[in-house]
Design an enzyme around this catalytic site. Structure first.
Site: not given
Length: 337
Positions: A152-154
């Site tokens: 989810f960071y990406a």
């Protein structure tokens, strides 16, 4: 004197960026909430160094709050550099909600400010090499697809890129997104490999080496990252999204562009560890582990686009960069070898 807002100014990259813009004669407005994602003492100490410069103005604030836009308008900067974010690939797997607030809500307020402020020349923001996700073609090029994120960071950073593109298309705001590749150096984050490896080796603890050490990374020294940020901010080249047909007068130009910001020379993780061992005079106890969820085996940056746009030319090898970090670490933590 030109004004620049730098969010995340007490963070690792933000701190170094603020120092560079102060050196270049800017009036710097640093914004940070000094949260406790990692040791806030490190952030406080970075901030103390910045506050020694009369042209640095610190504002403690949470940029995910909508009222921060009033402060942006009050400052009325020529440049805006967004380096504040909830970082960490593994943290995003267990705490994805943190990334909505810190990375997406915050960026929306910046874009809303940018569309309304006529004094603002350009907005720069940090993206990440993690957006390349499951891609296996190397080196990574900006033209490669980024529709297969692995965590989810990406997702949050790719969302920033899409937001910048949409606002630029609608309102003509100039936006430069920089995909950082494995940044390291003095004053680095304690949750990153170089910091953790150094600490554990000194304490005779094991270091966790993922993918059984079969990693390569485009390790990029923080001074080179800052050089790329600075050159991107002052480049006079026009920002035009090549996806628009310049011969079609019915289409507006989207002044939003994305560049890889790395060294362009990937290194094996084992070689990186050996440099740490050489500088510490100690051998690491390796705990070999499988590839972690959300991680990729290799990263490599094609930096030709940024070179053409800004003249960017990274200079620092891992031999020099690791030594500089360990020299700082020993001095900051008063380590005697």
């Amino acid at each position: 004197m030109k004004k620049v807002i730098i969010t995340g100014s007490a963070g690792f990259i933000g701190f170094h960026t603020a120092l560079r813009f102060l050196k270049e004669g800017f009036e710097v407005y640093g914004i940070d909430n000094l949260n406790d994602y990692y040791d806030p003492n490190l952030k406080e100490d970075r901030n103390k160094i910045l506050e020694q410069d009369k042209n640095f103005n610190f504002i403690k604030a949470d940029i995910s709050k909508v009222e921060i836009k009033n402060k942006y308008h009050e400052i009325n900067p020529e440049l805006f550099i967004n380096l504040a974010a909830q970082a960490g690939v593994r943290h995003s797997i267990t705490n994805p909600e943190d990334y909505i607030k810190a990375n997406i809500d915050s960026f929306l307020h910046i874009m809303e400010f940018a569309k309304d402020n006529k004094n603002l020349v350009r907005t720069l923001y940090a993206s990440t090499s993690s957006v390349y996700g499951g891609n296996i073609r190397q080196p990574f090029q900006e033209s490669h697809g980024v529709d297969h994120p692995l965590q989810f960071y990406a997702v949050s950073k790719r969302t920033n890129e899409l937001m910048a593109h949409a606002y630029s298309n609608l309102y003509g705001t100039e936006c430069v997104g920089l995909r950082f590749f494995t940044v390291y150096g003095p004053w680095g984050r304690p949750d990153m490999a170089l910091f953790k490896f150094t600490k554990n080796i000194l304490e005779d603890k094991e270091i966790d080496v993922y993918n059984n050490g079969n990693h390569s990374r485009d390790f990029t020294y923080v001074d080179d990252i800052v050089e790329g940020i600075y050159l991107s901010s002052i480049s006079k080249k026009e920002l035009i999204d090549s996806s628009f047909d310049s011969k079609d007068p019915s289409r507006s130009f989207c002044k939003s562009i994305i560049f890889n910001l790395g060294r362009g020379k990937p290194e094996n993780l084992e070689d990186f560890i050996v440099e740490i061992e050489n500088n510490l005079g100690k051998t690491a106890k390796r705990n070999l582990m499988p590839l972690q969820p959300g991680d990729v085996p290799d990263t490599s940056a094609d930096i030709s686009g940024l070179k053409d746009f800004s003249g960017y030319e990274p200079k620092t090898s891992i031999k020099i960069g690791v030594k500089n970090f360990i020299d700082w670490y020993k001095e900051y933590y008063k380590v005697n070898l």
